[in-house]
Design an enzyme around this catalytic site. Structure first.
Site, PDB file in Angstrom:
ATOM      1  CB  ALA A  57      -0.764   0.263   1.193  1.00  0.00           C
ATOM      2  CB  SER A  60      -2.844   9.358  -1.913  1.00  0.00           C
ATOM      3  OG  SER A  60      -3.655   7.931  -1.950  1.00  0.00           O
ATOM      4  CG  ASP A 149     -14.210  -6.813   0.089  1.00  0.00           C
ATOM      5  OD1 ASP A 149     -13.995  -5.669  -0.438  1.00  0.00           O
ATOM      6  OD2 ASP A 149     -14.174  -7.960  -0.738  1.00  0.00           O
TER       7      ASP A 149
HETATM    8  N1  SAH Z   1      -5.994   6.732   1.567  1.00  0.00           N
HETATM    9  C1  SAH Z   1      -4.770   5.804   1.889  1.00  0.00           C
HETATM   10  C2  SAH Z   1      -4.676   5.161   0.591  1.00  0.00           C
HETATM   11  C3  SAH Z   1      -3.857   3.822   1.161  1.00  0.00           C
HETATM   12  S1  SAH Z   1      -3.677   2.836  -0.463  1.00  0.00           S
HETATM   13  C4  SAH Z   1      -3.617   6.719   2.457  1.00  0.00           C
HETATM   14  O1  SAH Z   1      -3.346   7.792   1.618  1.00  0.00           O
HETATM   15  O2  SAH Z   1      -2.807   6.231   3.097  1.00  0.00           O
HETATM   16  C5  SAH Z   1      -5.223   2.170  -0.532  1.00  0.00           C
HETATM   17  C6  SAH Z   1      -5.466   1.272   0.170  1.00  0.00           C
HETATM   18  O3  SAH Z   1      -6.515   0.505   0.058  1.00  0.00           O
HETATM   19  C7  SAH Z   1      -4.516   0.366   0.958  1.00  0.00           C
HETATM   20  O4  SAH Z   1      -4.171   0.254   2.199  1.00  0.00           O
HETATM   21  C8  SAH Z   1      -5.088  -1.009   0.742  1.00  0.00           C
HETATM   22  O5  SAH Z   1      -4.850  -2.106   1.821  1.00  0.00           O
HETATM   23  C9  SAH Z   1      -6.644  -0.854   0.736  1.00  0.00           C
HETATM   24  N2  SAH Z   1      -7.521  -1.572   0.101  1.00  0.00           N
HETATM   25  C10 SAH Z   1      -7.454  -2.428  -0.981  1.00  0.00           C
HETATM   26  N3  SAH Z   1      -8.271  -3.184  -1.366  1.00  0.00           N
HETATM   27  C11 SAH Z   1      -9.272  -2.993  -0.340  1.00  0.00           C
HETATM   28  C12 SAH Z   1     -10.664  -3.568  -0.127  1.00  0.00           C
HETATM   29  N4  SAH Z   1     -11.109  -4.457  -0.924  1.00  0.00           N
HETATM   30  N5  SAH Z   1     -11.210  -3.148   0.852  1.00  0.00           N
HETATM   31  C13 SAH Z   1     -10.654  -2.382   1.806  1.00  0.00           C
HETATM   32  N6  SAH Z   1      -9.589  -1.789   1.763  1.00  0.00           N
HETATM   33  C14 SAH Z   1      -8.748  -2.173   0.426  1.00  0.00           C
END
Ligand code: SAH
Length: 240
Positions: A57, A60, A149
């Site tokens: 992960a 952003s 999820d």
């Molecule tokens: N807004 C966060 C973005 C993190 S990256 C930031 O800026 O810190 C995207 C995130 O989505 C990751 O942490 C990943 O684990 C999560 N993710 C991916 N698929 C997912 C799902 N099906 N359900 C919940 N979270 C999910």
């Protein structure tokens, strides 16, 4: 744009986002000033680029966070029609944006950060606890982090005293790229409410496009494509 807004401090980064027109609302600027990125992006906190946070992960880039907030602001702030805004932050990752949302929803608001990796759920909460402001918002129940999820959305019971406002979301922010606009998300969106969601799309030369989806008072849904992005996918958790 990634290099443009970098600063040597949180205040410097926020000032650059303001100068470049990525933050246009004083209230939003105030919220970004209150949340120090060093608690969320340990490597190069004030650089305007995504950074790894583990588990495949990334946090952003700051300019993406600014754009997300500005694009949903109309439904984020408490108002006469929605005095206790409810925000779902799917893919909360570092917890940074969850914290910014919580600074804006007001005393009666609720922000839920949803992660499918339990270690990242815990990371978001731990990061938010690093500052007295973040800790207070968690203790007040204005922000919380859960595991699930994101493609299924999340049903969170109303806080005590807010039951009459229901469980639909004024704002759904998706921080990972979806294959499609999953129908539970549309169903759980309040009328009126709005969603910020990156969706797979190779027609733009980018990997995905961000859509702003608006549901009006009558439940009519309109979609507007905003810009191309590259986010990590909204998917099954990586196998370990
Ligand atoms: N807004 C966060 C973005 C993190 S990256 C930031 O800026 O810190 C995207 C995130 O989505 C990751 O942490 C990943 O684990 C999560 N993710 C991916 N698929 C997912 C799902 N099906 N359900 C919940 N979270 C999910």
């Amino acid at each position: 744009m990634a290099w443009r807004c970098s600063g040597s401090s949180n205040a410097g980064l926020v000032a650059n986002m303001w100068t470049h027109g990525l933050i246009t609302e004083p209230l939003v600027k105030e919220a970004f000033l209150k949340v120090d990125r060093r608690h969320y992006a340990p490597g190069m906190p004030y650089q305007d680029s995504p950074q790894p946070i583990g588990y495949e992960a990334t946090i952003s880039a700051p300019h993406m966070h600014a754009s997300a907030i500005e694009n949903v602001l109309s439904r984020l702030l408490p108002s006469e029609t929605s005095p206790a805004p409810r925000v779902l932050d799917i893919g909360s990752g570092s917890g940074y944006l969850t914290h910014i949302f919580a600074e804006l929803v007001g005393d009666r608001g609720l922000v839920v950060g949803l992660e499918h990796i339990s270690e990242l759920r815990d990371l978001g909460e731990a990061n938010m606890k690093k500052s007295p402001e973040g800790k207070k918002l968690l203790e007040a129940g204005i922000a919380k982090f859960v595991v699930g999820d994101g493609r299924l959305g999340w049903v969170e019971a109303a806080r005590a005293g807010e039951e009459q406002l229901g469980t639909a979301w004024d704002v759904i922010h998706v921080g990972a790229a979806a294959k499609e606009v999953h129908s539970p998300l549309l169903e759980q969106l309040k009328a009126p409410g709005c969603m910020f969601i990156p969706v797979d799309d190779d027609s733009t030369g980018w990997d995905q496009s961000v859509w702003r989806i608006e549901k009006d008072e009558e439940g009519k849904v309109t979609r507007k494509k905003l810009f191309g992005v590259r986010y990590v996918p909204l998917t099954d958790p990586p196998r370990r």
